[in-house]
Design an enzyme around this catalytic site. Structure first.
Site, PDB file in Angstrom:
ATOM      1  N   THR A 137      38.132 -29.392 -10.698  1.00 26.38           N
ATOM      2  CA  THR A 137      39.546 -29.273 -11.059  1.00 26.38           C
ATOM      3  C   THR A 137      40.461 -29.374  -9.833  1.00 26.38           C
ATOM      4  O   THR A 137      41.471 -30.084  -9.890  1.00 26.38           O
ATOM      5  CB  THR A 137      39.788 -27.962 -11.828  1.00 26.38           C
ATOM      6  OG1 THR A 137      38.969 -27.967 -13.002  1.00 26.38           O
ATOM      7  CG2 THR A 137      41.247 -27.808 -12.227  1.00 26.38           C
ATOM      8  N   GLU A 169      48.755 -34.605  -7.697  1.00 20.71           N
ATOM      9  CA  GLU A 169      49.800 -34.339  -6.691  1.00 20.71           C
ATOM     10  C   GLU A 169      50.102 -35.607  -5.896  1.00 20.71           C
ATOM     11  O   GLU A 169      51.260 -35.902  -5.607  1.00 20.71           O
ATOM     12  CB  GLU A 169      49.364 -33.220  -5.747  1.00 20.71           C
ATOM     13  CG  GLU A 169      49.366 -31.852  -6.369  1.00 20.71           C
ATOM     14  CD  GLU A 169      50.707 -31.150  -6.262  1.00 20.71           C
ATOM     15  OE1 GLU A 169      51.741 -31.794  -5.988  1.00 20.71           O
ATOM     16  OE2 GLU A 169      50.721 -29.933  -6.458  1.00 20.71           O
ATOM     17  N   HIS A 183      42.377 -29.121 -17.445  1.00 20.93           N
ATOM     18  CA  HIS A 183      41.243 -30.011 -17.166  1.00 20.93           C
ATOM     19  C   HIS A 183      40.461 -30.075 -18.464  1.00 20.93           C
ATOM     20  O   HIS A 183      39.858 -29.095 -18.882  1.00 20.93           O
ATOM     21  CB  HIS A 183      40.403 -29.445 -16.022  1.00 20.93           C
ATOM     22  CG  HIS A 183      39.464 -30.448 -15.444  1.00 20.93           C
ATOM     23  ND1 HIS A 183      38.906 -30.282 -14.203  1.00 20.93           N
ATOM     24  CD2 HIS A 183      38.985 -31.633 -15.901  1.00 20.93           C
ATOM     25  CE1 HIS A 183      38.125 -31.306 -13.925  1.00 20.93           C
ATOM     26  NE2 HIS A 183      38.152 -32.142 -14.952  1.00 20.93           N
TER      27      HIS A 183
END
Length: 131
Positions: free
Chosen positions: A36, A44, A70
């Site tokens: 994750t 990002e 996730h």
């Protein structure tokens, strides 16, 4: 004053999953599936790539908040692609809708919030407060 950036701008990032990107690389009792934190990092980067053309000289964008699910596992060798779409602006904060896909299924989704900063100016303020 917030920058004028159009809603809907997009950024992308991708990576091929290697062992170092898996849970197993950090804990041998866990499976060799995409972690994750690595997926969030890719999301990002996608948002950062969307903001890059709008950075003033000496400026970068930094993450300020994440809200990610996730949803599916991904194994070594898969190519994961992340996309970020600017959804809203709240003052100096830019909220992106992000997704990640492994070529078979969506593996993650959520939001990433970022802001522009100038590292030199931040360092200068720090020195003034802490001589």
């Amino acid at each position: 004053m917030a920058k004028e950036i159009p809603i809907g701008i997009r950024g992308h990032a991708e990576q091929t999953v290697e062992h170092r990107d898996t849970l197993n690389a950090h804990n041998q009792t866990l499976p060799a599936i995409y972690s994750t934190p690595h997926m969030i990092g890719l999301m990002e980067w996608a948002a950062s790539n969307a903001m890059l053309p709008y950075c003033d000289e000496g400026e970068i964008s930094v993450g300020t908040a994440i809200n990610i699910e996730h949803r599916a596992p991904t194994t070594i060798g898969a190519v994961v692609k992340a996309e970020a779409v600017l959804e809203s602006i709240h003052g100096r904060f830019f909220v992106f809708r992000v997704t990640a896909h492994n070529g078979i299924a969506e593996i993650g989704r959520g939001t990433v919030t970022r802001a522009f900063v100038n590292p030199a100016k931040v360092a200068e303020r720090h020195v003034k407060r802490n001589p």
